[in-house]
Design an enzyme around this catalytic site. Structure first.
Site, PDB file in Angstrom:
ATOM      1  N   SER A 118       0.789  -1.234   0.000  1.00 47.21           N
ATOM      2  CA  SER A 118       0.000   0.000   0.000  1.00 47.21           C
ATOM      3  C   SER A 118       0.818   1.280   0.000  1.00 47.21           C
ATOM      4  CB  SER A 118      -0.961  -0.005   1.191  1.00 47.21           C
ATOM      5  OG  SER A 118      -2.015  -0.917   0.963  1.00 47.21           O
TER       6      SER A 118
ATOM      7  N   TYR B 148     -10.658   2.047   5.548  1.00 50.85           N
ATOM      8  CA  TYR B 148      -9.599   1.787   4.563  1.00 50.85           C
ATOM      9  C   TYR B 148     -10.120   0.842   3.485  1.00 50.85           C
ATOM     10  CZ  TYR B 148      -4.760   1.059   3.037  1.00 50.85           C
ATOM     11  OH  TYR B 148      -3.586   1.025   2.323  1.00 50.85           O
ATOM     12  N   SER B 149     -10.001   1.247   2.228  1.00 48.24           N
ATOM     13  CA  SER B 149     -10.544   0.444   1.139  1.00 48.24           C
ATOM     14  C   SER B 149      -9.663   0.522  -0.098  1.00 48.24           C
ATOM     15  CB  SER B 149     -11.955   0.925   0.784  1.00 48.24           C
ATOM     16  OG  SER B 149     -12.451   0.239  -0.342  1.00 48.24           O
ATOM     17  N   ASN B 150      -9.181  -0.627  -0.548  1.00 51.13           N
ATOM     18  CA  ASN B 150      -8.389  -0.672  -1.779  1.00 51.13           C
ATOM     19  C   ASN B 150      -9.186  -0.199  -2.985  1.00 51.13           C
ATOM     20  OD1 ASN B 150      -5.939  -1.690  -0.686  1.00 51.13           O
ATOM     21  ND2 ASN B 150      -6.820  -3.745  -0.609  1.00 51.13           N
TER      22      ASN B 150
ATOM     23  N   GLY C 224       2.903  -0.858   4.064  1.00 53.47           N
ATOM     24  CA  GLY C 224       2.095  -1.700   3.197  1.00 53.47           C
ATOM     25  C   GLY C 224       2.541  -3.132   3.238  1.00 53.47           C
TER      26      GLY C 224
END
Length: 411
Positions: free
Chosen positions: A97, A202-204, A356
């Site tokens: 990330s 939190y979201s990809n 990440g």
């Protein structure tokens, strides 16, 4: 002492001896260089801190610290299970990330150029997804959109499965190719977690959409635009660039790999330990198709390149001051700005960061707000069960104290 510095000491000694017949001024300069090299070698608190990660079960670690004393690089553990060679100090690794900070930087550059509005509805740029028109570009970068995380979510105490991202299911699917639109539509089918702007999660999915936004605004792929704006050598003119655009940084060890499964150049192996049918298994996962994480975590880099990028960003070389200030303005709930976290360490020092992980690899990227002191690192995953709840936070705390709080608090 890390092996890299043993070599450095021999080189400095040879230069000093060869300069014995030179003018006194030259000899003095060589002596100063030798003293500086010796001072950089003498960072036992840093070597001890990275060894701590290996001691709790990680396979290996490489780290680089740049501060007022210069640059220090060291490694601990092994490059590959069953072998004795240490991880390379110049090794490439999956940065997970940390890619979000790169993507956010490019989006904000486009904001500076007037090609994207920071508070404009994302639906206006990407109508094919029929997004809630309340979702803005800012909300994507700050994770306040409410969009479900397609790799799986945990919200209000409720776990929600996503696409295969752990366990045997991920191992079996780790070479599959996913399309960005497929990832977004999977998330949208799950429905929103909350109304846009009303909470943080939190979201990809947010950063897949941010990369698609880059593609829409520029007419080039996310990988091409990343190359043009940040990665390309300063000696290579970026096609179509303007004097207002920042000069790329020449990050030769950094790339957007697309669907390529391997890591080019020197690198340590990553491992995944997981439980299947009551049995623990360890798999070498160095090779994996990163399309599952796309722009949310697909990039490959080095500790040197992460230092160069983060230091340049924090010192104002990549964004205008007002947008850099926006980037570093944290959300009140968790301290997340636009593509990075802002936090205060126990010793009172404020740092910005984005860590990440991909399965098998972890990456750390820390800096003081002015970019004058950075810590960048890669941790390779495990063949033992690591205690992530207690031992990992303690190891990380010790590392950050050693790097940012002074040697007197490193113990």
């Amino acid at each position: 002492m890390p092996r890299v510095f043993r070599r450095a000491a021999v080189t400095v000694l040879a230069v000093t001896l060869l300069a014995g017949a030179a003018a006194p001024g030259a000899a003095t300069a060589d002596s100063l260089a030798a003293s500086k090299a010796a001072a950089l070698q003498n960072r036992p608190e840093l070597q001890e801190a990275i060894q701590g990660f290996v001691d709790i079960g990680f396979t290996g670690m490489q780290m680089r610290v740049n501060d007022q004393r210069g640059e220090w690089a060291g490694t601990a553990g092994v490059r590959k299970l069953g072998q004795t060679a240490k991880p390379p100090t110049n090794g490439r690794f999956r940065i997970g990330s940390n890619a979000k900070t790169f993507v956010a930087t490019v989006v904000l550059q486009l904001v500076a150029e007037g090609k994207i509005g920071l508070d404009a509805p994302v639906a206006g740029y990407l109508p094919q997804f029929e997004l809630d028109r309340e979702i803005t570009v800012r909300m994507l970068l700050q994770h306040t959109s409410g969009l479900f995380n397609y790799t799986g979510d945990y919200y209000n105490g409720k776990p929600m499965p996503g696409l295969p991202s752990t366990g045997q299911e991920w191992v079996d699917n780790r070479f599959r190719t996913y399309q960005p639109g497929e990832l977004v539509r999977f998330a949208l089918a799950k429905g929103p977690l909350f109304l846009p702007g009303r909470d943080w999660n939190y979201s990809n999915t947010n950063y897949v959409l941010a990369a698609l936004l880059i593609e829409k605004a520029t007419g080039r792929s996310y990988a091409e635009e990343m190359q043009r704006r940040i990665l390309r050598s300063p000696d290579a003119a970026a096609p179509g660039s303007t004097p207002q655009q920042p000069r790329p940084l020449g990050l030769s060890g950094t790339e957007v790999p697309g669907t390529r499964t391997g890591i080019r150049g020197p690198h340590a192996h990553g491992y995944y330990r997981y439980q299947d049918a009551g049995q623990w298994k360890t798999v070498d996962v160095t090779r994996q198709n990163p399309s599952l994480v796309f722009a949310a975590g697909d990039m490959i880099s080095t500790t040197q390149d992460l230092h160069t990028f983060f230091s340049a960003l924090m010192s104002g070389k990549l964004l205008p001051a007002p947008l850099l200030a926006e980037m570093r303005t944290p959300h009140s709930k968790v301290g997340y700005g636009l593509g990075l976290y802002v936090e205060k360490l126990g010793c009172g020092v404020t740092v910005v960061r984005h860590n990440g992980n991909n399965i098998g690899y972890g990456a750390l990227m820390y800096s003081t707000p002015d970019g004058s002191k950075t810590l960048t690192a890669s941790i390779t995953g495990v063949d033992t069960e690591v205690d992530l709840a207690t031992k990992y936070p303690k190891a990380l705390d010790k590392l950050l104290k050693a790097a940012f709080c002074g040697e007197q608090t490193a113990g």
